[in-house]
Every structure is written in C-alpha cells, then in structure tokens.
Scaffold this motif. Structure first.
Motif, short mmCIF file in Angstrom:
data_model
loop_
_atom_site.label_atom_id
_atom_site.label_comp_id
_atom_site.label_asym_id
_atom_site.label_seq_id
_atom_site.Cartn_x
_atom_site.Cartn_y
_atom_site.Cartn_z
N ALA A 130 -1.61 10.39 8.36
CA ALA A 130 -0.61 9.42 7.90
C ALA A 130 -0.56 9.47 6.37
N GLU A 131 0.62 9.60 5.81
CA GLU A 131 0.82 9.60 4.36
C GLU A 131 1.72 8.43 3.98
N HIS A 132 1.27 7.67 2.98
CA HIS A 132 2.02 6.48 2.58
C HIS A 132 1.93 6.29 1.07
N HIS A 133 2.97 5.70 0.50
CA HIS A 133 2.97 5.26 -0.90
C HIS A 133 2.56 3.79 -0.95
N ALA A 134 1.76 3.47 -1.95
CA ALA A 134 1.31 2.08 -2.13
C ALA A 134 1.45 1.69 -3.59
N ALA A 135 2.13 0.60 -3.85
CA ALA A 135 2.31 0.10 -5.22
C ALA A 135 1.34 -1.06 -5.45
N ALA A 136 0.68 -1.06 -6.61
CA ALA A 136 -0.29 -2.11 -6.93
C ALA A 136 -0.35 -2.29 -8.44
N ALA A 137 -1.10 -3.31 -8.85
CA ALA A 137 -1.30 -3.60 -10.27
C ALA A 137 -2.77 -3.38 -10.62
N SER A 138 -3.01 -2.72 -11.74
CA SER A 138 -4.38 -2.47 -12.17
C SER A 138 -4.96 -3.70 -12.85
N LYS A 139 -6.22 -3.58 -13.26
CA LYS A 139 -6.91 -4.70 -13.90
C LYS A 139 -6.25 -5.09 -15.21
N ASP A 140 -5.70 -4.10 -15.92
CA ASP A 140 -5.01 -4.38 -17.18
C ASP A 140 -3.50 -4.54 -16.97
N LEU A 141 -3.11 -4.90 -15.74
CA LEU A 141 -1.73 -5.25 -15.39
C LEU A 141 -0.75 -4.10 -15.56
N GLN A 142 -1.22 -2.89 -15.31
CA GLN A 142 -0.34 -1.73 -15.30
C GLN A 142 0.11 -1.45 -13.86
N THR A 143 1.38 -1.13 -13.70
CA THR A 143 1.91 -0.83 -12.37
C THR A 143 1.48 0.57 -11.97
N VAL A 144 0.85 0.67 -10.80
CA VAL A 144 0.32 1.94 -10.31
C VAL A 144 0.90 2.21 -8.92
N THR A 145 1.46 3.39 -8.75
CA THR A 145 1.96 3.82 -7.45
C THR A 145 1.06 4.95 -6.95
N SER A 146 0.48 4.74 -5.79
CA SER A 146 -0.47 5.71 -5.24
C SER A 146 0.11 6.40 -4.02
N MET A 147 -0.15 7.68 -3.92
CA MET A 147 0.19 8.45 -2.74
C MET A 147 -1.12 8.81 -2.03
N VAL A 148 -1.30 8.28 -0.81
CA VAL A 148 -2.56 8.48 -0.10
C VAL A 148 -2.30 9.19 1.22
N ALA A 149 -3.30 9.92 1.67
CA ALA A 149 -3.26 10.61 2.96
C ALA A 149 -4.49 10.21 3.75
N VAL A 150 -4.29 9.78 5.00
CA VAL A 150 -5.37 9.29 5.85
C VAL A 150 -5.39 10.09 7.15
N ASN A 151 -6.55 10.64 7.48
CA ASN A 151 -6.77 11.25 8.79
C ASN A 151 -7.51 10.24 9.66
N TYR A 152 -7.02 10.00 10.87
CA TYR A 152 -7.59 8.97 11.73
C TYR A 152 -7.45 9.38 13.19
N HIS A 153 -8.16 8.68 14.05
CA HIS A 153 -7.99 8.88 15.49
C HIS A 153 -8.30 7.57 16.22
N VAL A 154 -7.73 7.43 17.40
CA VAL A 154 -7.94 6.25 18.24
C VAL A 154 -9.15 6.48 19.12
N SER A 155 -10.00 5.46 19.24
CA SER A 155 -11.16 5.56 20.11
C SER A 155 -10.69 5.62 21.57
N PRO A 156 -11.01 6.69 22.32
CA PRO A 156 -10.51 6.82 23.69
C PRO A 156 -10.91 5.66 24.59
N ALA A 157 -12.13 5.15 24.43
CA ALA A 157 -12.60 4.08 25.30
C ALA A 157 -11.85 2.77 25.05
N SER A 158 -11.26 2.61 23.87
CA SER A 158 -10.58 1.35 23.52
C SER A 158 -9.07 1.53 23.43
#
Length: 282
Positions: A87-115
């Motif tokens: 899953a790839e998503h963009h996330a916008a946030a504010a840093s500690k010094d109030l700078q606007t930061v846009t992050s591009m993240v990639a997540v590898n994941y899987h669903v637990s078969p038993a659940s």
C-alpha cells in the motif's frame, strides 16, 4: 411351381438401448445444470482463506486452500487475500517547527489467516481504505510532530522505525501485520527548501573560510619555524668561529687563488699588486 423365397436383411432394433441412453444423458445434463446454477462447490485459491457465510452470518474457522462443499443458497464463501500486499499513500503533517511536510510511504502487510473471518465481519473486504490508509495518516502525524523539519531529513531511519512501530500497534487490533515500512520521500515547502539551500551555501562558505584561515596559520607557523631554524643555525655558526678556523679559511682562500692564477700579473695601472705569501701555503 415352387414358391419364390425372398430373403430380407433384418436390421437391429435400438428400441431398448436408445431410451436408456437418453435418460442417462438427461440426468447428467440436469446435474451439470444444477452444479452451474447452485454452485455447491467452491474453490479457495492459494494464498487465501475462505470466510463461510450462513445466510450472511460469519462462521468460524475460515476455510483453507482447496475445494470445499457448501449448501447452495444457504451458504456462501468470501475469499480473503492473506498474501503480502503493498500500500502506498501520501500523508501531510506538521513538523515540530511548524513546517508542512508531505510524506510518501510504502507499507507491505498481510492479513492473519486465522483472524480473517473477524476482519471480514468487522471491516469487510475494503480494509485497505477503511483501516490501513487512516492508520498511516495518524502514525505519520504523530511521529512527525516530534521532529523538526531538518531532523526529519537527518534522522530519517529513526523516524521510519518509530512510525512503523506506531502503525503496527494501530493495525494489531484488526489482525493486520506490518511486514515492512518505508518512507519513500519527504517533501517540504518552497520557502523551506530555499532556506535549506541558503544554509548549506553559508556553511560551505564558512567551511572554506575556516580552511583558508587554518592554511594561513600553518604557513605562518612554517615561516616562523624556518626563521627560527635559520637564526639558530647562524647562532651556532657564530659560536663555532675561532681564530684557528679563520686562519684555516684564509689559507683555503689563498690556495684557491693560486689554483686559479694563470701566472700573469694583472695589467692594471696604478695601485699596489696584491702580495701572496707562498711560504704560508702548504
């Protein structure tokens, strides 16, 4: 007159076999039709589990890979993908010094078969948009707020690790396992990028000036050391000058003069002819 005998070929009769064959074919056709319409057999593909539903009610445990028999109309099966997905998503946030930061993240994941049945019952099949995407947004905002914009760049690995830990805790309740988390890119405002560029330029100039100053100091120290060495050499030479050394130098100079003399007196009018005491030359 003898009667004429006419022989006719007797053809076999299919009156008994033909109806029986048609009956079997009809039965097979009806069975195939029922199997096609009612679908009492379901196939769970590789890497999936089947969530069995009795009139829409989720049943435990999930069905494993392979062919399974269900009661038509009464039961259905929903296949849940348990393979590693990205899953790839963009996330916008504010840093500690109030700078606007846009992050591009990639997540590898899987669903637990038993659940998988529990996840399907609570969320459904669109769990990536319903659960994973909001969790990524919240995790990025929570971690980014603890760092300045400059630290987000210099401590990127630390930021990624903390964000991954926060995201894992958020998805654990839904039985979704995070296999790998990467921050692909950080994007800042134009003003901040310009400020960073100016700062780097100033730091490079300061570093060059410092290096030039150190070079000048080293050269000056070398000159002082060289002058001190020359002065010390002259001092030692003055200490070693004795009357015997001066007499020896005088003799050496006279010998050199004799070796260079061609036997002719200099043709100079006026003035005295230099006298060389040959007896003193050994």
């Amino acid at each position: 007159m003898e009667p004429e005998i006419i022989l006719t070929e007797k053809k076999p009769s299919f009156s008994f076999i033909q109806p029986q064959f048609l009956k079997i074919a009809l039965i097979v056709f009806l069975l195939l039709l029922l199997l096609t319409i009612l679908r009492p057999l379901v196939i769970v593909p590789a890497g999936h589990v089947g969530v069995k539903l009795n009139f829409g009610a989720v049943q435990e445990p999930p069905l494993k890979e392979g062919i399974h028999f269900i009661v038509p109309i009464y039961q259905k099966v929903a296949n849940v993908d348990c393979r590693v997905r990205k899953a790839e998503h963009h996330a916008a946030a504010a840093s500690k010094d109030l700078q606007t930061v846009t992050s591009m993240v990639a997540v590898n994941y899987h669903v637990s078969p038993a659940s998988a049945a529990n996840l399907y019952q609570r969320v459904g099949m669109d769990y990536e948009n319903t659960v994973i995407a909001p969790a990524i947004q919240e995790s990025i905002k929570a971690v980014t707020a603890g760092y300045t914009a400059e630290e987000l760049i210099t401590k990127r690995a630390e930021v990624a690790l903390k964000t991954s830990e926060v995201l894992e805790r958020k998805l654990l309740d839904y039985h979704i396992k995070v296999d790998r988390f990467n921050i692909v890119n950080f994007e800042f405002s134009k003003e901040f990028n310009k400020a960073i560029e100016e700062k780097q330029t100033a730091e490079q100039r300061a570093l060059k000036a410092q290096r030039d100053l150190e070079r000048i100091k080293i050269e000056a120290a070398q000159k002082v050391t060289r002058a001190q060495a020359e002065a010390e050499s002259l001092r030692i030479q003055r200490q070693e000058v004795t009357p015997e050394l001066l007499h020896l130098r005088e003799i050496e100079n006279q010998r050199l003069a004799i070796e260079k003399w061609n036997g002719q007196l200099p043709r100079v009018s006026g003035g005295a002819i230099p006298f060389i005491d040959v007896n003193k030359v050994e």
